[in-house]
Structures are given as structure tokens and as C-alpha cells.
Design an enzyme around this catalytic site. Structure first.
Site, PDB file in Angstrom:
ATOM      1  N   SER A  14       0.889  -1.210  -0.128  1.00 35.26           N
ATOM      2  CA  SER A  14       0.002  -0.132  -0.062  1.00 35.26           C
ATOM      3  C   SER A  14       0.810   1.090  -0.074  1.00 35.26           C
ATOM      4  O   SER A  14       1.899   1.473   0.718  1.00 35.26           O
ATOM      5  CB  SER A  14      -1.040  -0.042   1.370  1.00 35.26           C
ATOM      6  OG  SER A  14      -1.323   1.383   1.285  1.00 35.26           O
ATOM      7  N   SER A  16      -0.611   4.181   0.742  1.00 34.77           N
ATOM      8  CA  SER A  16      -1.089   5.037   1.583  1.00 34.77           C
ATOM      9  C   SER A  16      -0.255   5.869   2.797  1.00 34.77           C
ATOM     10  O   SER A  16      -0.413   6.884   2.960  1.00 34.77           O
ATOM     11  CB  SER A  16      -2.377   4.650   2.168  1.00 34.77           C
ATOM     12  OG  SER A  16      -3.458   4.221   1.159  1.00 34.77           O
ATOM     13  N   LYS A  62     -13.751  -3.591   2.134  1.00 32.07           N
ATOM     14  CA  LYS A  62     -14.496  -2.548   1.938  1.00 32.07           C
ATOM     15  C   LYS A  62     -16.020  -2.741   2.357  1.00 32.07           C
ATOM     16  O   LYS A  62     -16.652  -1.802   2.767  1.00 32.07           O
ATOM     17  CB  LYS A  62     -14.281  -1.865   0.550  1.00 32.07           C
ATOM     18  CG  LYS A  62     -12.864  -1.426   0.441  1.00 32.07           C
ATOM     19  CD  LYS A  62     -12.870  -0.563  -0.957  1.00 32.07           C
ATOM     20  CE  LYS A  62     -11.372  -0.130  -1.266  1.00 32.07           C
ATOM     21  NZ  LYS A  62     -11.343   0.554  -2.554  1.00 32.07           N
ATOM     22  N   GLU A  74     -24.082   8.773   2.962  1.00 28.17           N
ATOM     23  CA  GLU A  74     -24.934   8.338   1.860  1.00 28.17           C
ATOM     24  C   GLU A  74     -24.475   7.901   0.851  1.00 28.17           C
ATOM     25  O   GLU A  74     -24.796   6.628   0.214  1.00 28.17           O
ATOM     26  CB  GLU A  74     -25.748   9.768   1.361  1.00 28.17           C
ATOM     27  CG  GLU A  74     -26.990   9.289   0.532  1.00 28.17           C
ATOM     28  CD  GLU A  74     -27.754  10.764  -0.124  1.00 28.17           C
ATOM     29  OE1 GLU A  74     -27.708  11.560   0.646  1.00 28.17           O
ATOM     30  OE2 GLU A  74     -28.074  10.603  -1.299  1.00 28.17           O
ATOM     31  N   ASP A  94     -13.637   6.803  -2.784  1.00 31.00           N
ATOM     32  CA  ASP A  94     -13.113   6.181  -4.329  1.00 31.00           C
ATOM     33  C   ASP A  94     -13.930   7.027  -5.153  1.00 31.00           C
ATOM     34  O   ASP A  94     -13.099   7.568  -6.031  1.00 31.00           O
ATOM     35  CB  ASP A  94     -13.394   4.787  -4.468  1.00 31.00           C
ATOM     36  CG  ASP A  94     -12.360   3.862  -3.292  1.00 31.00           C
ATOM     37  OD1 ASP A  94     -11.484   4.532  -3.048  1.00 31.00           O
ATOM     38  OD2 ASP A  94     -12.714   2.920  -2.928  1.00 31.00           O
ATOM     39  N   ALA A 119     -16.752  -5.502 -12.488  1.00 32.27           N
ATOM     40  CA  ALA A 119     -18.085  -5.362 -11.670  1.00 32.27           C
ATOM     41  C   ALA A 119     -17.983  -5.655 -10.081  1.00 32.27           C
ATOM     42  O   ALA A 119     -18.782  -5.868  -9.449  1.00 32.27           O
ATOM     43  CB  ALA A 119     -18.890  -6.276 -12.267  1.00 32.27           C
ATOM     44  N   GLY A 120     -16.710  -5.157  -9.647  1.00 28.55           N
ATOM     45  CA  GLY A 120     -16.266  -5.149  -7.874  1.00 28.55           C
ATOM     46  C   GLY A 120     -16.654  -4.050  -7.499  1.00 28.55           C
ATOM     47  O   GLY A 120     -17.410  -3.122  -8.064  1.00 28.55           O
ATOM     48  N   THR A 144     -17.066 -12.379 -15.488  1.00 28.43           N
ATOM     49  CA  THR A 144     -18.240 -13.202 -15.022  1.00 28.43           C
ATOM     50  C   THR A 144     -19.790 -12.487 -15.390  1.00 28.43           C
ATOM     51  O   THR A 144     -19.976 -11.412 -14.728  1.00 28.43           O
ATOM     52  CB  THR A 144     -18.152 -13.366 -13.432  1.00 28.43           C
ATOM     53  OG1 THR A 144     -16.869 -13.631 -13.249  1.00 28.43           O
ATOM     54  CG2 THR A 144     -19.231 -14.422 -13.044  1.00 28.43           C
ATOM     55  N   ILE A 200      -8.107   2.412 -13.169  1.00 29.46           N
ATOM     56  CA  ILE A 200      -7.719   2.462 -11.539  1.00 29.46           C
ATOM     57  C   ILE A 200      -6.612   1.730 -11.315  1.00 29.46           C
ATOM     58  O   ILE A 200      -5.935   1.987  -9.992  1.00 29.46           O
ATOM     59  CB  ILE A 200      -8.847   1.739 -10.835  1.00 29.46           C
ATOM     60  CG1 ILE A 200      -8.906   0.366 -11.105  1.00 29.46           C
ATOM     61  CG2 ILE A 200     -10.411   2.291 -11.182  1.00 29.46           C
ATOM     62  CD1 ILE A 200      -9.546  -0.494 -10.021  1.00 29.46           C
TER      63      ILE A 200
HETATM   64  P1  ATR Z   1     -12.464  -4.391  -6.318  1.00 25.52           P
HETATM   65  O1  ATR Z   1     -13.095  -3.972  -4.884  1.00 25.52           O
HETATM   66  O2  ATR Z   1     -10.942  -3.732  -6.621  1.00 25.52           O
HETATM   67  O3  ATR Z   1     -13.361  -3.875  -7.288  1.00 25.52           O
HETATM   68  P2  ATR Z   1     -13.208  -6.918  -6.938  1.00 25.52           P
HETATM   69  O4  ATR Z   1     -14.238  -6.904  -6.088  1.00 25.52           O
HETATM   70  O5  ATR Z   1     -12.420  -8.114  -6.444  1.00 25.52           O
HETATM   71  O6  ATR Z   1     -12.260  -5.952  -6.430  1.00 25.52           O
HETATM   72  O7  ATR Z   1     -13.466  -6.968  -8.354  1.00 25.52           O
HETATM   73  C1  ATR Z   1     -12.444  -7.176  -9.316  1.00 25.52           C
HETATM   74  C2  ATR Z   1     -13.134  -7.061 -10.770  1.00 25.52           C
HETATM   75  O8  ATR Z   1     -12.119  -7.493 -11.585  1.00 25.52           O
HETATM   76  C3  ATR Z   1     -14.236  -8.312 -10.837  1.00 25.52           C
HETATM   77  O9  ATR Z   1     -15.041  -7.460 -11.674  1.00 25.52           O
HETATM   78  C4  ATR Z   1     -13.189  -9.220 -11.650  1.00 25.52           C
HETATM   79  O10 ATR Z   1     -14.213 -10.086 -12.323  1.00 25.52           O
HETATM   80  P3  ATR Z   1     -15.035 -11.137 -11.803  1.00 25.52           P
HETATM   81  O11 ATR Z   1     -16.332 -10.660 -11.443  1.00 25.52           O
HETATM   82  O12 ATR Z   1     -15.326 -12.072 -13.004  1.00 25.52           O
HETATM   83  O13 ATR Z   1     -14.246 -11.915 -10.993  1.00 25.52           O
HETATM   84  C5  ATR Z   1     -12.360  -8.362 -12.316  1.00 25.52           C
HETATM   85  N1  ATR Z   1     -11.267  -9.418 -12.771  1.00 25.52           N
HETATM   86  C6  ATR Z   1     -10.194  -9.804 -11.754  1.00 25.52           C
HETATM   87  N2  ATR Z   1      -9.421 -10.222 -12.367  1.00 25.52           N
HETATM   88  C7  ATR Z   1      -9.874 -10.342 -13.869  1.00 25.52           C
HETATM   89  C8  ATR Z   1      -9.022 -10.921 -14.988  1.00 25.52           C
HETATM   90  N3  ATR Z   1      -7.767 -11.722 -14.830  1.00 25.52           N
HETATM   91  N4  ATR Z   1      -9.525 -10.647 -15.968  1.00 25.52           N
HETATM   92  C9  ATR Z   1     -10.831 -10.184 -16.222  1.00 25.52           C
HETATM   93  N5  ATR Z   1     -11.412  -9.442 -15.154  1.00 25.52           N
HETATM   94  C10 ATR Z   1     -10.855  -9.831 -13.864  1.00 25.52           C
END
Ligand code: ATR
Length: 261
Positions: A14, A16, A62, A74, A94, A119-120, A144, A200
Site C-alpha cells: 500500500s 497510503s 471494504k 449516503e 473512491d 463489476a467489483g 463473470t 484504476i
Molecule cells: P475491487 O474491490 O478492487 O473492485 P473486486 O471486487 O475483487 O475488487 O473486483 C475485481 C473485478 O475485476 C471483478 O469484476 C473481476 O471479475 P469477476 O467478476 O469475473 O471476478 C475483475 N477481474 C479480476 N481479475 C480479472 C482478470 N484476470 N480478467 C478479467 N477480469 C478480472
């Protein structure tokens, strides 16, 4: 002396502490900033017993810190993720970091067709930021499909989203693709000169994806600015005033860049 920290697992890399210590040095603030490595079993005792003046939260906590907090701001409530805690209240800085980074780089988001890769938690914070900025549409591409659809459903439930366009003005990578040491991996999406690519990932400063975008004539924004601004926005929460306005950015960037690969 005031005491601050960042919690996560892993936390060794990190930046930070470096960011905040440089800010304390500039502003003559008597404070410390530590990295705290926590496993899931020790999260509860940390959350109930720490006496810190404030702390940041990073991957993978998080969301898991939320049940331990008295109250949520909020935006943290809507995003469903907390990266900054102050006296039992959870915040999300963020999304503010992302908007400030775009602003600093003269990127106008209002009216734009955008696509989020991933989508995380980070993707959700960026989606919230795009909605606040008044973009025209938000699409999601995720490895996914089901998780991608969940994020899109959430966006559509809080935002008047238009048809998925053929062309995107802005692409935001919210996956770890390209992050050191896996610098060769690159998001799978066509790019052209009229687009803005925002990442990011901040280590390396410019991912191979951004470099290839730049070569094609696209505008690019690396992840370091977003990282710096989420930290400055946390500082404003902990000190209950806009002290980040007094900070000089260039020395901070110089210190952080010296640590990056
Ligand atoms: P963060 O909190 O940083 O967003 P996260 O919740 O683990 O971390 O989300 C990571 C994102 O990157 C997810 O959307 C993940 O895809 P999946 O939903 O399929 O897991 C995506 N990701 C991680 N590694 C990846 C890879 N090698 N190729 C494509 N997408 C990836």
C-alpha cells in the site's frame, strides 16, 4: 500525536502511508500513518477496539467493515462499500477520487457514453461517480457475466440509462488487468483515438492498455490521480475541513512515483 492507518490484506504494497506522511510533512501535521495487516478473524476486534483518529480500508474489507460501523455516509450506503472510517462512521471517497482525477485531467463526463470494465467494489464506486457526473449512458463488461448484470441492474435501478451505444466515449478499467507484476495482461475492448481511457491501476503508472491507447491517439488517465484524491478526500473527513486544498500535488506525485515499478 494523531494516529491514522490503512487496513487490508495484503497491505505490504500500500502506498497510503507514503501519501499521508508526505501530506503531514507539507502541512506540518503531527500524525502517524501505519499499514495494518488484518486477517478476517481479527477484523472484529480491530473494529471494536482500535483508538485511531481515522483509517482507510482497502481490499478485501471494504464491505465487511460495514456491520461494525454505527453509521454510513449516503454515498457509502449507496455504493455498499467503505474505504474511509472516522469515529464509527463509514465513507466512500473512491468515487470522489475518480471524479477529481477526471476533472484534473480536463475530462468532461457529462453527456458521455461510458463503459466500465469490471463489476467489483471499485466498479461500483466508479458507476456512482459517473451517475453523479451526469453521463448519458453506462455499460458494463465483466468476465463473470452474472456479476456484470448485477452491477448493470443496480445502475439501471438508480439511473435513467439509455440504450447501449455502439461507440463509447469513455472506458474505465476497474479490473486489476495490467497491474504489476502481471503487466502484460490487457482489457479486451476495441479502442480508438476519440476515446478517453481511464485506469484504476496505478502500478505501473501507465499500464500497457493506456500506452496502447495513447499510441492510437486516445486521451488517457492513469490511476495515481484517483488514488491521491481518494486519500486527500479522506484527510478532509478526518480533519473536518478542506485542508486538502492547501496541498501541493507535484511533490506528492514525485514521492509516490519513486516507489512505483
Ligand atoms: P475491487 O474491490 O478492487 O473492485 P473486486 O471486487 O475483487 O475488487 O473486483 C475485481 C473485478 O475485476 C471483478 O469484476 C473481476 O471479475 P469477476 O467478476 O469475473 O471476478 C475483475 N477481474 C479480476 N481479475 C480479472 C482478470 N484476470 N480478467 C478479467 N477480469 C478480472
Amino acid at each position: 500525536m494523531m494516529q491514522f492507518a490503512v487496513i487490508g490484506d495484503p497491505i505490504a504494497h500500500s502506498l497510503s502511508p507514503l501519501l499521508h506522511q508526505e501530506i503531514y510533512r507539507q502541512l506540518h501535521i503531527d500524525a502517524s500513518f501505519e499499514k495494518i495487516q488484518l486477517n478476517l478473524d481479527s477484523l472484529a476486534s480491530f473494529m471494536t477496539q482500535n483508538e485511531l483518529d481515522g483509517f482507510n480500508v482497502t481490499v478485501p474489507y471494504k464491505q465487511s467493515v460495514i456491520p461494525f460501523l454505527d453509521e454510513l455516509d449516503e454515498s457509502a450506503q449507496t455504493i455498499g462499500a467503505v474505504n474511509c472510517v472516522h469515529h464509527g462512521k463509514g465513507y466512500n471517497t473512491d468515487w470522489i477520487g475518480f471524479l477529481k482525477a477526471m476533472d484534473m485531467n480536463n475530462i468532461v463526463l457529462e453527456g458521455m457514453d461510458c463503459i466500465i470494465l469490471g463489476a467489483g467494489g471499485a466498479a461500483r464506486a466508479v458507476a456512482y461517480a459517473l451517475i453523479q457526473a451526469g453521463v448519458k449512458s453506462i455499460s458494463v463488461q465483466n468476465r463473470t457475466k452474472e456479476k456484470g448484470n448485477q452491477l448493470l441492474n443496480w445502475i439501471n435501478s438508480v439511473f435513467q440509462n439509455n440504450e447501449r451505444p455502439e461507440q463509447f466515449d469513455v472506458i474505465i478499467n476497474c479490473t486489476p488487468l495490467g497491474m504489476w507484476p502481471d503487466t502484460e495482461s490487457i482489457p479486451d475492448i476495441p479502442i480508438n483515438k476519440d476515446q478517453v481511457l481511464a485506469d484504476i491501476v496505478y502500478n505501473p503508472l501507465e499500464t500497457n492498455w493506456l500506452i496502447s491507447g495513447k499510441q492510437k491517439g486516445a486521451s488517457i488517465v492513469g490511476g495515481l490521480d484517483m488514488f491521491i484524491f481518494q486519500g486527500m478526500s479522506s484527510l478532509d473527513i478526518w480533519f473536518d475541513k478542506k485542508i486538502s486544498e492547501k496541498i501541493e500535488l507535484e511533490p506528492i506525485k514525485k514521492v509516490l512515483k519513486s516507489e512505483l515499478c
